[in-house]
Design an enzyme around this catalytic site. Sequence first.
Site, mmCIF file in Angstrom:
data_model
loop_
_atom_site.group_PDB
_atom_site.id
_atom_site.type_symbol
_atom_site.label_atom_id
_atom_site.label_comp_id
_atom_site.label_asym_id
_atom_site.label_seq_id
_atom_site.Cartn_x
_atom_site.Cartn_y
_atom_site.Cartn_z
ATOM 1 N N ASP A 59 -22.727 18.257 17.097
ATOM 2 C CA ASP A 59 -22.960 17.513 15.719
ATOM 3 C C ASP A 59 -21.995 16.817 15.152
ATOM 4 O OD1 ASP A 59 -24.052 17.094 13.422
ATOM 5 O OD2 ASP A 59 -24.173 19.218 12.588
ATOM 6 N N GLU A 75 -21.416 12.470 6.667
ATOM 7 C CA GLU A 75 -22.591 13.073 6.772
ATOM 8 C C GLU A 75 -22.533 14.474 6.278
ATOM 9 O OE1 GLU A 75 -26.413 15.132 8.235
ATOM 10 O OE2 GLU A 75 -24.261 15.672 8.691
ATOM 11 N N GLU A 76 -21.875 15.401 6.883
ATOM 12 C CA GLU A 76 -21.727 16.572 6.433
ATOM 13 C C GLU A 76 -21.314 16.857 5.049
ATOM 14 O OE1 GLU A 76 -22.607 18.865 8.451
ATOM 15 O OE2 GLU A 76 -22.375 18.147 10.649
ATOM 16 N N ASP A 109 -18.369 12.505 11.567
ATOM 17 C CA ASP A 109 -17.539 13.511 10.989
ATOM 18 C C ASP A 109 -18.163 14.833 11.437
ATOM 19 O OD1 ASP A 109 -19.997 12.963 9.447
ATOM 20 O OD2 ASP A 109 -19.124 14.315 7.853
HETATM 21 ZN ZN ZN Z 1 -25.216 16.328 11.950
#
Ligand code: ZN
Length: 410
Positions: free
Chosen positions: A142, A176-177, A81
Amino acid sequence: MKNELIERFTSYVKIDTQSDESSDTCPSTEGQWELLRMLVEELKEIGMEEVTIDENGYVMATLPSNTDKEVPTIGFLAHVDTATDFTGKNVNPQIIENYDGGDITLNEALNVVMSTKDFPNLANYKGHTLITTDGTTLLGADNKAGITEIMTAMAYLIQHPEIKHGKVRVAFTPDEEIGRGPHKFDVTAFNAKYAYTVDGGPLGELEYESFNAAAAKITIKGNNIHPGSAKDKMVNSMKIAMELHNQLPAQEAPEHTEGYEGFYHLISFNGEVEQTQLYYIIRDHDREKFNQRKATIESIVQSLNEKYGNETIQLELKDQYYNMREKIEPVFEIVEIAKQAMESLDIKPVIKPIRGGTDGSQLSFMGLPTPNIFTGGENFHGKYEFISVDNMIKATKTIIEITKLFEQKA
Ligand SMILES: [Zn+2]
C-alpha cells in the site's frame, strides 16, 4: 511479467516513504521526494511522454493514443507514501515461491509468525509467489504495488503497439495516508476525463463508494479550584466531556458497526480539570445521515453550553471528504468497464462500500471521477502485510484491459 513486477516492487519498497502528519511541507517527507524523482527517471526510460514533476512532488506522464478513434483520456493513480501506523524503514522483502498454504515464519529470531489461524485468507494463496516483510516493518504494498502495476502496464502497452488505446495519463502522488493526497493535485494539468486509483486490497476489489467524512475538535473549558474549597466553584472539564460523550448513541461507534452503518469515533480524549479536548471523526455513507450526525454533535454542544455557560465548549467541525458515489453514479460506465475488464480475465469483481476514503473520494469532487481497483495486497499498514505476485500480474492485466475496453467502446 513476473520478474519485472518483483524487481520494480522490491526496489520501491526499500525506499522509506512514510508520510508525516506533523510536517507542513508537500510531500511531507524527504523519502517521498526520493521515490518520486526515481519514478520520473523510470517513466522516461520505459518511453512515457510529457513526464513532469511539479513543485509539490506530483509526478505525471502520458501514454499517447495509438488509435484514430475519439477515446476519452483515462488516468491511473497511485500514492508513494506509506502509512504512519508502522515503520517503513529498512523494509527487507521476503519472497516465497510456490507458497505451501501453511504458517509463514516472518522472523525466526523474533518469533514473528503469520499463522493460518489468525489469517485464514492465506488459504487463497496456496501455490502463489508471495512477498512478505521480515516481521519488523510494514511492506509498503500500500501503495507501491499500485505504482509497480501501473508502471508495468504502461511498459507493456509501449512494447505492444498492436494493442489499441486512447490517451492514458499516469500520476504518482504524495501523502495519501495523511489525507492530503489530492490537496495539491492539479486536475487541470492531469486533464483526464476519468481515472482509477490502483490502491485496493485483495483480488477483484472494485470500489466506488466511500464514507462522507468530517472531523470534530471539541475544547471544553473548566475552572480549577483547590478541591478543599471548591464547593459550587469548581468546573471539571473532563466531567463535561464525559457528559457530552455519553449523549452520543453508544452503538454508533466503529467497534459496533459494519457495511453501510455510520459512526462517531472518539479518537482522543486529553483532559485536566481546567481544560479537556476531544477529537472525533464522523463517518456515514449516506449524505443525509452524515449531515444529521453533524447536527447531533452541534445540538449536544449547544445544550451543554446553555447548561454551563456559553463560552464553555468550543466546537470546530470540518468536512474532510464525501462519498464519491455521488460523482461516479452519473458516469457509471467507468465502473462497468472495470468490472468487465476483470471478468474477461476470469477475476470475480468484489464490489463493496469502502469504510474509509481514498484519494478518489476527494478527486471525484474535484471533477475527476475516480473509483478504486485492487492491487493484490493484504493486511496493509503493519508487519503482516503481504502481496501475491500472481495477483499483481492480474492487477497489471486489469489496467491493460481497461485501456483496451475504453478504445473498443469508443
Ligand atoms: Zn493506499
